[in-house]
Design an enzyme around this catalytic site. Structure first.
Site, PDB file in Angstrom:
ATOM      1  N   ALA A 166      43.210 -33.212  14.354  1.00  0.00           N
ATOM      2  CA  ALA A 166      43.552 -33.282  15.778  1.00  0.00           C
ATOM      3  C   ALA A 166      45.013 -33.683  15.941  1.00  0.00           C
ATOM      4  O   ALA A 166      45.722 -33.183  16.819  1.00  0.00           O
ATOM      5  CB  ALA A 166      42.644 -34.289  16.487  1.00  0.00           C
ATOM      6  N   SER A 184      59.028 -35.560   5.746  1.00  0.00           N
ATOM      7  CA  SER A 184      57.623 -35.207   5.764  1.00  0.00           C
ATOM      8  C   SER A 184      57.482 -33.744   5.357  1.00  0.00           C
ATOM      9  O   SER A 184      58.480 -33.077   5.100  1.00  0.00           O
ATOM     10  CB  SER A 184      57.168 -35.476   7.182  1.00  0.00           C
ATOM     11  N   LYS A 192      47.696 -33.441  -2.809  1.00  0.00           N
ATOM     12  CA  LYS A 192      48.338 -34.250  -1.774  1.00  0.00           C
ATOM     13  C   LYS A 192      47.510 -35.514  -1.604  1.00  0.00           C
ATOM     14  O   LYS A 192      46.416 -35.491  -1.048  1.00  0.00           O
ATOM     15  CB  LYS A 192      48.422 -33.473  -0.454  1.00  0.00           C
ATOM     16  N   GLU A 217      53.033 -42.140  -4.018  1.00  0.00           N
ATOM     17  CA  GLU A 217      51.968 -42.549  -3.107  1.00  0.00           C
ATOM     18  C   GLU A 217      51.197 -43.744  -3.653  1.00  0.00           C
ATOM     19  O   GLU A 217      50.747 -43.728  -4.797  1.00  0.00           O
ATOM     20  CB  GLU A 217      51.018 -41.347  -2.950  1.00  0.00           C
ATOM     21  N   CYS A 259      19.559 -58.452  23.210  1.00  0.00           N
ATOM     22  CA  CYS A 259      19.488 -58.205  21.774  1.00  0.00           C
ATOM     23  C   CYS A 259      18.107 -57.641  21.423  1.00  0.00           C
ATOM     24  O   CYS A 259      17.099 -58.096  21.969  1.00  0.00           O
ATOM     25  CB  CYS A 259      19.721 -59.520  21.031  1.00  0.00           C
ATOM     26  N   CYS A 265      18.187 -66.532  16.286  1.00  0.00           N
ATOM     27  CA  CYS A 265      17.901 -65.095  16.244  1.00  0.00           C
ATOM     28  C   CYS A 265      17.354 -64.715  14.869  1.00  0.00           C
ATOM     29  O   CYS A 265      18.042 -64.876  13.862  1.00  0.00           O
ATOM     30  CB  CYS A 265      19.166 -64.307  16.562  1.00  0.00           C
TER      31      CYS A 265
HETATM   32  S1  IVH Z   1      56.476 -34.616  -1.420  1.00  0.00           S
HETATM   33  C1  IVH Z   1      60.266 -34.261   1.285  1.00  0.00           C
HETATM   34  N1  IVH Z   1      54.260 -34.663  -2.823  1.00  0.00           N
HETATM   35  O1  IVH Z   1      52.498 -36.351   2.146  1.00  0.00           O
HETATM   36  C2  IVH Z   1      58.830 -34.345   1.032  1.00  0.00           C
HETATM   37  N2  IVH Z   1      54.259 -35.723  -0.696  1.00  0.00           N
HETATM   38  O2  IVH Z   1      53.305 -35.013   4.734  1.00  0.00           O
HETATM   39  C3  IVH Z   1      58.445 -35.424   0.104  1.00  0.00           C
HETATM   40  N3  IVH Z   1      52.155 -36.827  -0.139  1.00  0.00           N
HETATM   41  O3  IVH Z   1      55.102 -38.440   3.184  1.00  0.00           O
HETATM   42  C4  IVH Z   1      57.005 -35.543  -0.068  1.00  0.00           C
HETATM   43  N4  IVH Z   1      51.098 -36.330  -2.008  1.00  0.00           N
HETATM   44  O4  IVH Z   1      53.203 -39.473   1.797  1.00  0.00           O
HETATM   45  C5  IVH Z   1      54.859 -35.022  -1.666  1.00  0.00           C
HETATM   46  N5  IVH Z   1      52.407 -34.677  -4.204  1.00  0.00           N
HETATM   47  C6  IVH Z   1      52.997 -35.030  -3.066  1.00  0.00           C
HETATM   48  C7  IVH Z   1      52.338 -35.784  -2.080  1.00  0.00           C
HETATM   49  C8  IVH Z   1      52.999 -36.102  -0.904  1.00  0.00           C
HETATM   50  C9  IVH Z   1      51.027 -36.964  -0.837  1.00  0.00           C
HETATM   51  C10 IVH Z   1      52.371 -37.382   1.201  1.00  0.00           C
HETATM   52  C11 IVH Z   1      53.619 -38.207   1.332  1.00  0.00           C
HETATM   53  C12 IVH Z   1      54.441 -37.540   2.374  1.00  0.00           C
HETATM   54  C13 IVH Z   1      53.423 -36.748   3.123  1.00  0.00           C
HETATM   55  C14 IVH Z   1      54.070 -35.552   3.740  1.00  0.00           C
END
Ligand code: IVH
Length: 714
Positions: free
Chosen positions: A49, A96, A132, A190, A435, A465
């Site tokens: 969302a 991001s 990811k 991460e 309750c 209770c």
């Molecule tokens: S690369 C410039 N690689 O996803 C981009 N991000 O939506 C650098 N994340 O802020 C990020 N796994 O917190 C990258 N293998 C991965 C990742 C990863 C998780 C997260 C990270 C980032 C977000 C981006």
């Protein structure tokens, strides 16, 4: 005809006036959700969302570029830091990723790269394909191979300094391995919590009567945002390295080369990472990882594809907040549609009423789901804690067809209601005013610390209770408390219903009363099992003070707090006397308790309430007659630093920081992570920064390492 809700109008049909209004609404909603996600660790909408809001914003901006707002979400990443930690400016912004949801989106991504780099049809592009990870991104700065700062992403430009907390992670090297290291290295990756650790942590939170986390991501965030690094240290967090920020020299010329280099430096990198050479391979990787997703011990929400060659990455550069050379290919959320057959109210040990949705059983991502948490009255009504709608104003009714989602693979939630399928005559759910326990006492909504009405409802039956009594008995006999083998939740329920065990002391008189009860005649029991049970109970008549305090089931007194109290008082006699005084409002006793490590107002208020209640005092008095409570060793009291609070900062030359802390604790002092009015000494070595400044500001005594060693007589 009523005017159509502008948020439902397709972007292509919006008028300029409607578009302006929509951009305003979206800027507000995205900022609000960013705040909830990044600052409060409490998202109220699903990732899907949220992505939809951002996508709509981007599409409107594309069609009406002249309407782009100065505060447009497309110009920001995440939310501003919370302000509780020192701020750190990222040397290189933390950006991001753009999202791809379909195979076509991935083909477009590769096509764009090809066109941008003017590559011929037969020129191959290699990609690093990586899971990811659904955690928190972190930037770790090393100077001359030593970890100097760990910062969260924050708003992308400025994050929070969580160095002390990050240093407690075993996956994060304090010093980089290898020779000829670049002077400045910023490793990004991460921080995550495994699903198993998340479940365990929630179990502990629940037992302590404390808030539980919605998913591993939130619990990782909550664990990192602790002021006391000792709490972070007690939470198992992992770290995968996958990117970098400022580098004074580049040790490799490809993404895959950098990942290998991170491994040489001592980092964990994700073992599923793979180099792919075509769109087909990327898509196969996506399918493969999605198939493995449920079996992984950490949460992932998609895969990331990155152009492998760094010279190409450089040429491709960035568009607003994301790189052209990478994309996140998301997984569809693990969702299912089913019918809500009923809503049941469960009463917890502390009297909190939790509505639980009973579903027509349905499979979600390989797991059969029959129950969903409905959290509280506001959640069912479709409004959030601050009066905000969370399902676009849709309430949840018995008989509704609902969309459920497994958040963090664990606690399923209702994310939407299919209004078209609502049965005729389905009525809004009325949260009970009484309750469901046999006493039918009034239900009240909790008042929060700021005096507002909270979302949680509580039974006022308190200790009379029966539901609360049963829950307390279950905790009492559980593994982390008295650990009575053969007295699990089912047995506790049975014994309570039969009237054999109404309070903890009754457990220990059960054997004497068995001539009358004749437990061996009960279904499922025989001579042997009854003998075993009584044996187990006898064995547990002796218990250590910390377990005993935990077993009392006071609110906010989980295992860690119980141990802190036990260590603080040493014996049951001292602890009990202190509690009775605290309950009477004795200022000296309260100050003494407050001075203990990890004990603050919340715990003191809870102890006050517990020991101020005559019913509880009776329960405790009857119980202690049956058992033998063993003392817990208190820290040494006759050393020059006994009872003092020490903070170590900067480099130490004669010993490691861990060793110095352990020594302080052995000698009866508390080693704290930050400087406050309660600090007695700050031991500062070379490179000491803000803590030293804080100490000077507060007029706290600062010692060199040698002065410290002299003080403790070493
Ligand atoms: S690369 C410039 N690689 O996803 C981009 N991000 O939506 C650098 N994340 O802020 C990020 N796994 O917190 C990258 N293998 C991965 C990742 C990863 C998780 C997260 C990270 C980032 C977000 C981006």
């Amino acid at each position: 005809m009523p005017a159509k809700d502008p948020s439902k109008i397709p972007v292509s049909d919006l008028t300029s006036v409607q578009a302006k209004g929509e951009l305003k609404r979206l800027a507000y909603e995205i900022a609000l959700n960013d705040k909830r996600y990044y600052q409060e660790d409490a998202p109220k909408i699903t990732d899907a969302a949220y992505d939809a809001l951002r996508d709509r914003n981007a599409a409107i901006e594309k069609r009406f570029p002249h309407l782009i707002r100065p505060d447009s979400p497309s110009k920001r990443v995440g939310a501003a830091p919370t302000g509780r930690f020192k701020k750190v400016r990222h040397a290189v912004p933390m950006l991001s990723l753009d999202n791809a949801f379909s195979e076509d989106d991935v083909r477009d991504f590769v096509g764009r790269i090809r066109r941008f780099l003017k590559l011929g049809e037969d020129e191959k592009i290699s990609f690093s394909a990586e899971p990811k990870i659904d955690g928190l991104s972190m930037s770790l700065r090393y100077e001359d191979g030593e970890l100097v700062t760990a910062a969260t992403r924050g708003d992308g430009t400025e994050g929070e300094d969580v160095t002390a907390n990050i240093k407690t992670l075993k996956d994060v090297p304090k010093e980089l391995k290898g020779r000829n290291l670049p002077k400045v290295v910023e490793v990004r990756g991460e921080v995550y919590m495994t699903k198993a650790a998340f479940l365990k942590l929630n179990e502990r939170q629940k037992e302590a009567g404390e808030a539980i986390f919605a998913n591993p991501r939130n619990s990782a965030a909550g664990s990192l945002r602790q002021k006391d690094p000792a709490i972070t240290a007690s939470r198992p967090l992992g770290f995968f390295a996958y990117a970098w920020g400022e580098m004074s020299e580049m040790p490799a010329d490809s993404q895959s080369g950098m990942i290998k280099w991170f491994e040489h430096c001592g980092f964990d990198t994700n073992p599923l990472t793979k180099t792919c050479h075509s769109v087909e391979e990327l898509l196969a990787f996506h399918r493969h990882i999605e198939e493995r997703r449920a079996r992984l011990d950490y949460d992932i929400d998609g895969v990331v594809y990155k152009v492998d060659r760094l010279d190409w990455q450089e040429r491709l550069g960035f568009v607003s907040r994301s790189p052209r050379w990478a994309i996140a290919h998301k997984f569809p959320a693990e969702r299912a549609i089913t019918v809500l057959n009923d809503i049941e109210i469960q009463v917890g040990r502390t009297g909190a009423l939790t509505p639980v949705g009973k579903l027509e059983a349905v499979g979600v991502g390989g797991v059969i789901v029959q129950n969903v948490t409905l959290h509280n009255e506001d959640y069912i009504k479709g409004i959030g804690g601050d009066g905000e709608p969370i399902r676009e104003g849709r309430d949840i009714r018995i008989g509704d067809t609902v969309v459920i989602q497994r958040a963090g693979d664990v606690i399923p939630q209702v994310v939407d209601v299919v209004i078209d399928k609502r049965p005729h005559g389905a009525k809004p759910y009325h949260f009970p005013k009484k309750c469901p326990c046999p006493l039918h006492t009034d239900v009240v909504r909790e008042v929060t610390a700021t005096g507002e009405e909270g979302a949680r409802a509580r039974c006022t039956g308190e200790f009379a209770c029966p539901f609360q009594k049963i829950e307390h008995l279950k905790l009492f006999a559980s593994r982390r408390a008295f650990d009575i083998e053969g007295l699990g939740e089912k047995q506790v329920e049975l014994f309570f219903e039969k009237g054999w065990v109404k309070e903890p002391a009754d457990i220990f008189t059960l054997e004497d009363r068995n001539a009358k009860i004749k437990l061996e005649e009960e279904e499922g029991y025989g001579e042997t099992s009854v003998g075993n049970l009584f044996g187990a109970i006898r064995e547990r008549r002796a218990i250590s003070l910390d377990r005993f305090i935990y077993a009392l089931g006071m609110r906010h007194v989980g295992e860690t707090t119980a141990l802190a109290l036990a260590r603080g008082y040493g014996s049951w006699k001292a602890f009990h006397e202190a509690c009775l005084k605290v309950a009477k409002g004795d200022e000296e006793a309260i100050a003494e308790m407050d001075a203990l490590d990890q004990i603050g107002d919340t715990v003191i208020d809870s102890i006050k309430a517990y020991f101020g209640e005559s019913h509880n005092k009776g329960i405790v008095e009857r119980l202690i007659k049956q058992i033998d409570i063993r003392d817990v060793a208190q820290p040494k009291k006759d050393t020059p630093i006994a009872g003092k609070t020490v903070v170590f900062t900067g480099a130490l030359e004669k010993m490691t920081r861990e060793e110095a802390k352990a020594m302080a604790e052995r000698l009866g002092a508390k080693a704290a992570g930050s400087v406050s009015k309660k600090t007695d000494y700050v031991v500062a070595g070379p490179g000491a920064g803000s803590k030293l400044a804080d100490a000077k500001k507060l007029g706290i005594k600062v010692l060199t390492e040698d002065e410290w060693l002299k003080l403790v007589g070493q």
